[in-house]
Design an enzyme around this catalytic site. Structure first.
Site, PDB file in Angstrom:
ATOM      1  N   SER A 135     -46.357   9.476  56.508  1.00 49.99           N
ATOM      2  CA  SER A 135     -46.270  10.670  55.644  1.00 49.99           C
ATOM      3  C   SER A 135     -47.375  10.596  54.602  1.00 49.99           C
ATOM      4  O   SER A 135     -47.807   9.499  54.225  1.00 49.99           O
ATOM      5  CB  SER A 135     -44.906  10.700  54.936  1.00 49.99           C
ATOM      6  OG  SER A 135     -44.897  11.675  53.907  1.00 49.99           O
ATOM      7  N   TYR A 148     -38.810   6.476  49.161  1.00 53.30           N
ATOM      8  CA  TYR A 148     -39.252   7.158  50.394  1.00 53.30           C
ATOM      9  C   TYR A 148     -40.756   6.945  50.601  1.00 53.30           C
ATOM     10  O   TYR A 148     -41.198   6.532  51.676  1.00 53.30           O
ATOM     11  CB  TYR A 148     -38.931   8.661  50.339  1.00 53.30           C
ATOM     12  CG  TYR A 148     -39.472   9.377  51.557  1.00 53.30           C
ATOM     13  CD1 TYR A 148     -38.960   9.113  52.823  1.00 53.30           C
ATOM     14  CD2 TYR A 148     -40.538  10.286  51.449  1.00 53.30           C
ATOM     15  CE1 TYR A 148     -39.489   9.733  53.954  1.00 53.30           C
ATOM     16  CE2 TYR A 148     -41.058  10.906  52.572  1.00 53.30           C
ATOM     17  CZ  TYR A 148     -40.534  10.628  53.818  1.00 53.30           C
ATOM     18  OH  TYR A 148     -41.051  11.235  54.942  1.00 53.30           O
TER      19      TYR A 148
END
Ligand code: NDP
Ligand code: 8X3
Length: 250
Positions: A135, A148
């Site tokens: 990501s 995250y």
């Protein structure tokens, strides 16, 4: 026939990648926890899609799934490590520790253990492609990204370290790092089912779609065997970087 294993196949990117790879002529094993969603995908895609229930946070579930997969596939050409999640957008000092544990168990430990299971056969066959779904959050810090983003930084560095260990073999590793994407369950999961907050996140933005990520995966898969894409950062045109923040009068 080439074979692919796609984790997190029950929705979002994973389901789109399975659709695309089956259309490309692959026999695809799709894994996730929700067997009913995987069965629905099998009804849609036919016999070239094999649903296997696997919880990447449970080593015994990974073992059982690989035992099933090995009955059907003697070798894997492609592994797409896509299963993952974000939980919460609170700042670290307000975050829920159980959410942190689950993100680490899924995005870090789960991804590493699935890779660990798949690697020896790829090295023995001296071919294979591992595509990790990282990501932009693994490179670009933002408030509320805390654990995250750190799990995706792990995916980035793990991908590069795999390249180092696989030097001298023909096994390839690619880290695909998407930015803002819609059309998946990701934000509903992250925002704990708050549909209004999800709608606000995607308001008036043409975000990346699951089909775009599937297209990218398909492109990486068809490259000549001597090419390795180390990483790809993919954002919607509507998304960009912003200046570092400065807190005044501290
Ligand atoms: P979805 O929530 O739609 O899909 C996540 C998938 O992961 C589901 O199939 C889910 O299946 C699976 N999964 C979650 N936990 C586990 C587990 N413990 N064991 C096995 N499977 C699990 O989200 P996306 O498609 O958007 O996300 C896919 C990947 O892309 C994730 O790694 C995410 O971090 C990453 N990503 C997403 C972006 C976005 O904006 N959407 C941007 C950048 C990266 P099930 O619940 O059935 O187990
Ligand atoms: C998902 C992208 O920016 O929501 O990995 O963290 S972001």
């Amino acid at each position: 026939m080439k074979t692919a294993l796609v984790t997190g196949a029950s929705s979002g990117f994973g389901a789109a990648i399975c659709r695309r790879l089956v259309a490309e002529g692959y026999a695809v094993v799709g894994t996730a926890r929700r067997g009913d969603k995987l069965e629905a995908l099998r009804a849609e895609l036919g016999d070239n899609f094999m649903p296997v229930v696997m919880d990447v946070t449970e080593p015994a579930s990974i073992d059982a799934a690989f035992a099933q997969i090995q009955q059907r596939c003697t070798s894997l050409d492609v592994l797409v490590n896509n299963a993952g999640l974000a939980l919460g957008v609170e700042k670290a000092q307000q975050a829920n520790a159980a959410n942190w544990e689950r993100m680490i168990a899924t995005n870090v430990t789960g991804l590493a253990l699935v890779t660990h299971r798949a690697l020896p056969a790829m090295v023995a066959a001296n071919r294979g492609l591992i595509i990790n779904i990282g990501s932009t959050a693994g490179s670009v810090p933002y408030p509320g990204g805390n654990v995250y983003g750190a799990t995706k930084a792990f995916v980035k560095q793990f991908s590069r370290n795999l390249r180092a260990d696989l030097s001298g073999t023909r096994v390839r590793v690619t880290n695909i790092e998407p930015g803002l994407c819609s059309g998946t369950e990701f934000s509903m999961v992250r925002l704990d089912g708050n549909a209004e907050a999800v709608a606000e996140l995607y308001r008036d933005v043409e975000a990346i779609r699951p089909q775009d990520i599937a297209e990218t995966v398909a492109w990486v898969c068809q490259l000549p065997a001597h090419m390795n894409i180390n990483s790809m950062e993919i954002m919607p045109v509507a998304q960009s970087y912003a200046a570092l923040s400065v807190a005044r009068n501290l």
